[in-house]
Design a protein around this motif. Structure first.
Motif, mmCIF file in Angstrom:
data_model
loop_
_atom_site.group_PDB
_atom_site.id
_atom_site.type_symbol
_atom_site.label_atom_id
_atom_site.label_comp_id
_atom_site.label_asym_id
_atom_site.label_seq_id
_atom_site.Cartn_x
_atom_site.Cartn_y
_atom_site.Cartn_z
ATOM 1 N N PHE A 150 1.020 -1.489 -0.036
ATOM 2 C CA PHE A 150 -0.042 -0.334 -0.273
ATOM 3 C C PHE A 150 0.781 1.101 -0.358
ATOM 4 O O PHE A 150 0.513 2.427 -1.041
ATOM 5 N N HIS A 151 1.832 1.013 0.747
ATOM 6 C CA HIS A 151 2.995 3.032 0.638
ATOM 7 C C HIS A 151 2.948 2.284 -0.684
ATOM 8 O O HIS A 151 3.304 4.057 -1.261
ATOM 9 N N GLN A 152 3.617 1.378 -1.204
ATOM 10 C CA GLN A 152 3.961 1.764 -2.926
ATOM 11 C C GLN A 152 3.262 2.083 -3.755
ATOM 12 O O GLN A 152 3.489 3.397 -4.879
ATOM 13 N N SER A 153 1.830 1.978 -3.298
ATOM 14 C CA SER A 153 0.725 2.188 -4.223
ATOM 15 C C SER A 153 0.288 3.349 -3.940
ATOM 16 O O SER A 153 0.680 4.835 -4.976
ATOM 17 N N VAL A 154 0.537 4.225 -2.962
ATOM 18 C CA VAL A 154 -0.858 5.299 -2.115
ATOM 19 C C VAL A 154 -0.104 6.426 -1.426
ATOM 20 O O VAL A 154 -0.299 7.274 -0.458
ATOM 21 N N GLN A 155 1.467 6.006 -0.799
ATOM 22 C CA GLN A 155 2.275 6.585 -0.327
ATOM 23 C C GLN A 155 1.654 7.327 1.313
ATOM 24 O O GLN A 155 0.780 7.649 1.132
ATOM 25 N N LEU A 156 1.825 5.852 2.280
ATOM 26 C CA LEU A 156 0.973 5.795 3.304
ATOM 27 C C LEU A 156 1.489 6.911 4.165
ATOM 28 O O LEU A 156 3.469 7.174 4.546
ATOM 29 N N ASP A 157 0.676 7.675 5.118
ATOM 30 C CA ASP A 157 1.666 8.620 5.797
ATOM 31 C C ASP A 157 1.169 7.895 7.206
ATOM 32 O O ASP A 157 1.623 8.230 8.487
ATOM 33 N N GLY A 158 1.303 6.380 7.630
ATOM 34 C CA GLY A 158 0.701 6.179 8.885
ATOM 35 C C GLY A 158 0.275 4.337 8.875
ATOM 36 O O GLY A 158 -0.658 4.635 8.471
ATOM 37 N N ILE A 159 -0.067 4.685 10.055
ATOM 38 C CA ILE A 159 -0.696 2.839 10.037
ATOM 39 C C ILE A 159 -1.824 3.586 11.095
ATOM 40 O O ILE A 159 -1.653 3.585 12.350
ATOM 41 N N ILE A 160 -3.399 3.030 11.363
ATOM 42 C CA ILE A 160 -4.106 2.169 12.156
ATOM 43 C C ILE A 160 -3.915 0.603 12.242
ATOM 44 O O ILE A 160 -4.278 0.368 11.455
ATOM 45 N N LEU A 161 -3.714 1.149 13.755
ATOM 46 C CA LEU A 161 -3.731 -1.273 14.928
ATOM 47 C C LEU A 161 -5.122 -1.069 15.314
ATOM 48 O O LEU A 161 -5.115 -0.728 16.427
ATOM 49 N N THR A 162 -5.826 -2.482 14.950
ATOM 50 C CA THR A 162 -7.154 -2.171 15.160
ATOM 51 C C THR A 162 -6.816 -3.731 16.057
ATOM 52 O O THR A 162 -6.783 -4.868 16.166
ATOM 53 N N LYS A 163 -7.699 -4.005 16.954
ATOM 54 C CA LYS A 163 -8.137 -5.648 17.668
ATOM 55 C C LYS A 163 -6.547 -5.019 18.489
ATOM 56 O O LYS A 163 -6.080 -6.783 18.442
ATOM 57 N N LEU A 164 -6.087 -4.297 18.938
ATOM 58 C CA LEU A 164 -4.932 -4.874 20.137
ATOM 59 C C LEU A 164 -5.622 -5.644 21.155
ATOM 60 O O LEU A 164 -4.048 -6.503 21.688
ATOM 61 N N ASP A 165 -6.494 -5.554 21.251
ATOM 62 C CA ASP A 165 -7.289 -5.580 22.840
ATOM 63 C C ASP A 165 -6.936 -7.841 22.556
ATOM 64 O O ASP A 165 -7.716 -8.013 23.543
ATOM 65 N N SER A 166 -7.313 -7.850 21.545
ATOM 66 C CA SER A 166 -7.074 -9.480 21.070
ATOM 67 C C SER A 166 -5.529 -10.682 21.896
ATOM 68 O O SER A 166 -4.832 -9.220 22.509
ATOM 69 N N THR A 167 -5.370 -11.391 21.882
ATOM 70 C CA THR A 167 -4.326 -11.476 22.617
ATOM 71 C C THR A 167 -3.293 -11.042 21.418
ATOM 72 O O THR A 167 -2.115 -12.094 21.843
ATOM 73 N N ALA A 168 -3.643 -10.856 20.184
ATOM 74 C CA ALA A 168 -1.666 -10.116 19.862
ATOM 75 C C ALA A 168 -1.274 -9.331 20.382
ATOM 76 O O ALA A 168 -1.658 -9.486 20.748
ATOM 77 N N LYS A 169 -0.049 -9.999 20.129
ATOM 78 C CA LYS A 169 1.116 -9.559 20.773
ATOM 79 C C LYS A 169 1.705 -8.098 20.760
ATOM 80 O O LYS A 169 1.945 -7.779 20.860
ATOM 81 N N GLY A 170 1.565 -7.924 19.579
ATOM 82 C CA GLY A 170 1.965 -6.519 19.118
ATOM 83 C C GLY A 170 3.196 -5.987 18.539
ATOM 84 O O GLY A 170 3.360 -5.231 17.982
ATOM 85 N N GLY A 171 3.580 -7.390 19.201
ATOM 86 C CA GLY A 171 4.978 -6.878 17.449
ATOM 87 C C GLY A 171 5.435 -6.538 16.424
ATOM 88 O O GLY A 171 6.858 -5.897 15.859
ATOM 89 N N ILE A 172 4.060 -6.539 15.815
ATOM 90 C CA ILE A 172 3.936 -6.284 14.493
ATOM 91 C C ILE A 172 4.884 -4.480 14.368
ATOM 92 O O ILE A 172 4.806 -3.516 13.084
ATOM 93 N N VAL A 173 4.635 -3.977 15.623
ATOM 94 C CA VAL A 173 4.504 -2.640 15.697
ATOM 95 C C VAL A 173 6.260 -2.080 14.884
ATOM 96 O O VAL A 173 6.631 -1.456 14.532
ATOM 97 N N ILE A 174 6.898 -2.945 15.841
ATOM 98 C CA ILE A 174 8.344 -3.020 15.709
ATOM 99 C C ILE A 174 8.840 -2.659 14.405
ATOM 100 O O ILE A 174 9.780 -2.759 14.023
ATOM 101 N N HIS A 175 8.087 -4.435 13.946
ATOM 102 C CA HIS A 175 9.001 -4.532 12.599
ATOM 103 C C HIS A 175 8.564 -3.742 11.347
ATOM 104 O O HIS A 175 8.978 -3.054 10.666
ATOM 105 N N ILE A 176 6.748 -3.407 11.696
ATOM 106 C CA ILE A 176 7.097 -1.925 9.969
ATOM 107 C C ILE A 176 7.741 -0.473 10.465
ATOM 108 O O ILE A 176 7.786 -0.377 9.678
ATOM 109 N N ALA A 177 7.622 -0.679 11.888
ATOM 110 C CA ALA A 177 8.874 1.254 12.415
ATOM 111 C C ALA A 177 10.291 0.327 11.657
ATOM 112 O O ALA A 177 10.538 1.552 10.778
ATOM 113 N N HIS A 178 10.806 -0.496 11.823
ATOM 114 C CA HIS A 178 12.322 -0.689 11.358
ATOM 115 C C HIS A 178 12.409 -0.748 10.093
ATOM 116 O O HIS A 178 12.935 -0.096 9.561
ATOM 117 N N GLN A 179 11.436 -1.852 9.646
ATOM 118 C CA GLN A 179 11.652 -2.058 7.913
ATOM 119 C C GLN A 179 11.064 -0.616 7.733
ATOM 120 O O GLN A 179 11.413 -0.607 5.559
#
Lengths: 443, 305
Positions: free
Chosen positions: B246-275
């Motif tokens: 999506f970043h390639q197609s429409v140039q993103l300004d940021g992310i909205i991360l939903t369903k963080l109240d599930s058991t998801a561990k949220g490590g994806i925040v680090i991955h996306i921020a870093h890469q």
């Protein structure tokens, strides 16, 4: 689908196949690469660990190292172990015999695609069942409307009530199904988190009242490491019968598909493979293993082709081909049959040639344009395209809403196609050479 | 730059992150209490990070970084590493929020794959922004999914904001044109555009979103536009791929991360921020209309360490 993991595996095997003999070191390197590929695909960490251990043990045995084609043997080991972790056979859903109403209950997290999948499964079952879709999703705005629209599109029965008590809706749905002699009802419930106590209790109540024959957990194929915990908690509360993986057409790398059976003991029964209602298939571990390893899924391809292609028509075309009387009309009917098989991309996904052309996206529109151009020709023109002069070309392009250049291109392509067929006729070997790349497959 | 959203009470933010804290955080913290020469130290760390969806590549990089640091500084226990980890997380994860501009039209262009919670997120956003005293309008450009327009209309009613819509199957570009015209003439502060879910690997659908993006850029040159990708926290490494395409197609300004109240561990925040160097701007932490919060980097890091 599965493109990324497939290309990773292809790369690994290619590196290995450059060696005449495989050393232990080669195998260990290959296994390490496979480990990374699987982890990147969100395969559960513990499953990967076990899998890698098994593959390594077997691949380091004499059978692989000393064989004539060690890489092929190695691939076979990986293939067999992949099938092992996904479960070696496909599990069917179990419905009651005629005369009784079967109940299928859909459960899952929000946004996994339950509502759409209700219609897809209903569409599959409607061949020999009278199916009722029931919306018991009283939470998400417009969820009921969505299922109603989908039921209308697929010609299935629909039931819901205008209040906010899902248990009551289910109860009354059973009665409605009985009154109107439905054979199977599919209950759509609101998406919920497994940690949401009141909503999980609600599902337990629905289960008690409706006594479902099948409780299916609907999961997004792109789910991360978390999916195993989620399935386990739903299973703990409801004792589910199986899983449907949706959005398999995304570029999922199959992490959930590879993790669920091994870690939860539950089988994946269906996969959703696209936006359209028909994009829904049974899950076959063998075939998915084949797709992951870049060996294609010939069985699904043949099945699709058989369902869509009119045998008589095909024989007629074949005869014409051999007589080299293949004209634009025949070309048109071929295009139309191809279209019946579904989106081109999903067809290509099943073929092993995919590896070499995965970056070329298939333009469905080309096919439509070609069809439009031929449809704008007179029967005489279709029989003998050589009479199509400048004036006729202009008329055809206007009639089909394309440009003259596009008409020219099509005619040129058709001409070279005819020439190729002449060659095939004279020398059948020509075709074999052309398809040479495909014969390496062994499924 | 205006900082929207009144600051939430600590307990509310903690509620959203408590799963991350429980699952991911607990494990990480227990590892850091160990001795580094424990042969399993880095294996366990690798396992924990990967299981939390941090991603293989980022995980391996973090561990390489640790190993080099230990050698360099002659560190023996986990506690010393913990500080390094905290520091690198702060460096990796940007803290940026929605950059609201006063006295002009702001457009939030919301994109994402199917089922991540775009429509719900827009409902919550419009409610919160309206409560901040802003004039909000919604554009129903998801004309594809059955009942998507109805769903957004319900949210518009709940938040009491106007919505521009046509019937199902109509051209999303036309809806967008209408919405922009109407937003300008009504002097709207924030126009939120809902789009149909689409997989990033479907070329024709991505072409459509690029077209909507072009319409926006062309029609509202003077407006402030932010393109936000909605990601489901339960998605694994695919979330990264989604962000990338999506970043390639429409140039993103940021992310909205939903369903963080599930058991998801949220490590994806680090991955996306870093890469990808993309900031998470909002997080969704529940079903209620108020359950959308601005992302707070330090709270997030505190929940892990």
């Amino acid at each position: 689908m599965l493109d990324k993991i497939t290309s990773r595996f292809e790369g690994i095997f290619k590196t290995l196949s450059r060696q005449n003999r495989l050393s232990e070191k080669n195998i260990q390197d290959g296994v390490r690469e496979i480990k990374l590929a699987l982890l990147e695909a969100d395969v559960n960490y513990k499953v990967v660990k076990d899998f890698i251990k098994l593959v390594e043990e077997e691949a380091l045995g004499e059978k692989v190292l000393k064989s004539i084609s060690p890489t092929d043997q190695f691939i076979k080991v990986v293939h067999d172990k992949l099938v092992d972790i996904m479960g070696s056979h496909s599990d069917e859903i179990q419905l009651k015999k005629r005369g009784e109403i079967s109940v299928i209950l859909f459960v899952g997290l929000q946004g996994s695609g339950k509502t759409t999948t209700c219609a897809k499964l209903g569409n599959l079952l409607k061949v020999n069942q009278k199916v009722l879709l029931v919306s018991a999703d009283t939470y998400r705005p417009a969820a009921k409307d969505q299922l109603k629209i989908l039921a209308g599109q697929t010609g299935l029965g629909f039931f819901t009530e205008d209040h906010n008590d899902p248990i009551k809706i289910c109860k009354n749905a059973l009665k409605y199904a009985k009154d109107y002699e439905y054979h199977a009802i599919i209950l759509d419930t609101a998406g919920r988190l497994q940690v949401d106590e009141p909503l999980m209790v609600e599902l337990e109540k629905i289960k008690k009242i409706t006594e479902p024959d099948e409780i299916l957990f609907v999961s997004d194929a792109m789910a991360g490491q978390n999916v195993v915990d989620v399935v386990k908690s739903f299973d703990h509360r409801l004792n589910i019968n199986g899983i449907i993986l949706t959005k398999f057409d995304s570029d999922t790398r199959g992490g959930a598909a590879l993790s669920i059976k091994k870690t939860t003991g539950k089988s994946i029964k269906f996969i959703g493979t696209g936006e359209k209602i028909e994009n829904f298939e049974k899950f076959y571990p063998e075939r998915v293993a084949g797709r992951i390893l870049g060996k294609g899924d010939i069985i699904s391809f043949v099945e699709k082709a058989q369902a869509a292609i009119d045998v008589e028509e095909a024989i007629k075309t074949q005869k014409k081909l051999l007589k080299s009387k293949f004209d634009l009309d025949d070309f048109l009917s071929q295009i139309q049959q191809l279209k019946k098989m579904g989106p081109l991309q999903s067809i290509l996904d099943m073929l092993p040639i995919k590896g070499q052309m995965k970056d070329q996206s298939v333009d469905e529109k080309n096919l439509l344009h070609t069809e439009a151009i031929i449809l704008s020709m007179t029967p005489k023109e279709r029989k003998n395209f050589r009479i199509i002069n400048g004036n006729r070309r202009r008329r055809i392009s206007l009639g089909s809403g394309t440009t003259i250049q596009e008409v020219n291109r099509l005619l040129k392509q058709f001409e070279s196609m005819q020439k190729m067929m002449q060659k095939v006729k004279k020398n059948p070997r020509f075709l074999q050479n052309m398809l040479g790349g495909m014969k390496g497959m062994n499924l | 730059m205006a900082f929207l959203f009144k600051s939430k009470s600590k307990s509310e933010i903690e509620r959203g992150l408590h799963r991350t804290k429980e699952s991911f955080g607990e494990k990480i913290r227990s590892i850091f209490t160990k001795k580094i020469n424990d042969p399993d130290f880095f294996d366990e760390m690798e396992e924990t990070l990967i299981m939390a969806d941090v991603g293989v590549e980022t995980t391996l990089e973090i561990i390489e970084h640790f190993k080099a640091y230990i050698k360099d500084k002659n560190i023996k226990d986990g506690e010393g590493l913990k500080n390094l980890f905290k520091q690198s997380l702060q460096d990796m994860i940007p803290q940026v929020t929605f950059d609201y501009k006063e006295n002009q039209l702001n457009v939030l262009f919301i994109v994402g794959v199917n089922g991540v919670g775009k429509t719900t997120t827009i409902g919550k956003l419009s409610h919160t922004l309206k409560n901040e005293g802003k004039k909000v309008m919604l554009a129903a450009c998801d004309t594809f999914r059955a009942a998507a327009i109805d769903q957004l209309s319900v949210w518009a009613d709940r938040a009491e904001v106007p919505i521009i819509k046509q019937q199902m199957g109509s051209d999303p570009g036309a809806v967008l044109h209408d919405a922009i015209d109407s937003a300008i003439s009504k002097q709207i502060d924030i126009l939120i555009v809902d789009t149909a879910g689409r997989f990033h690997n479907k070329a024709n659908l991505m072409a459509e979103i690029e077209k909507l993006n072009r319409i926006l850029n062309k029609k509202i040159e003077s407006a402030h536009k932010e393109t936000l990708l909605v990601l489901d926290a339960c998605t694994g490494q695919n979330a990264y791929v989604q962000a990338e395409s999506f970043h390639q197609s429409v140039q993103l300004d940021g992310i909205i991360l939903t369903k963080l109240d599930s058991t998801a561990k949220g490590g994806i925040v680090i991955h996306i921020a870093h890469q990808l160097k993309l900031p998470v701007k909002f997080v969704g932490i529940g079903e209620r209309i108020t359950d959308l919060l601005p992302f707070n980097r330090d709270e997030y890091i505190d929940s892990i360490l």
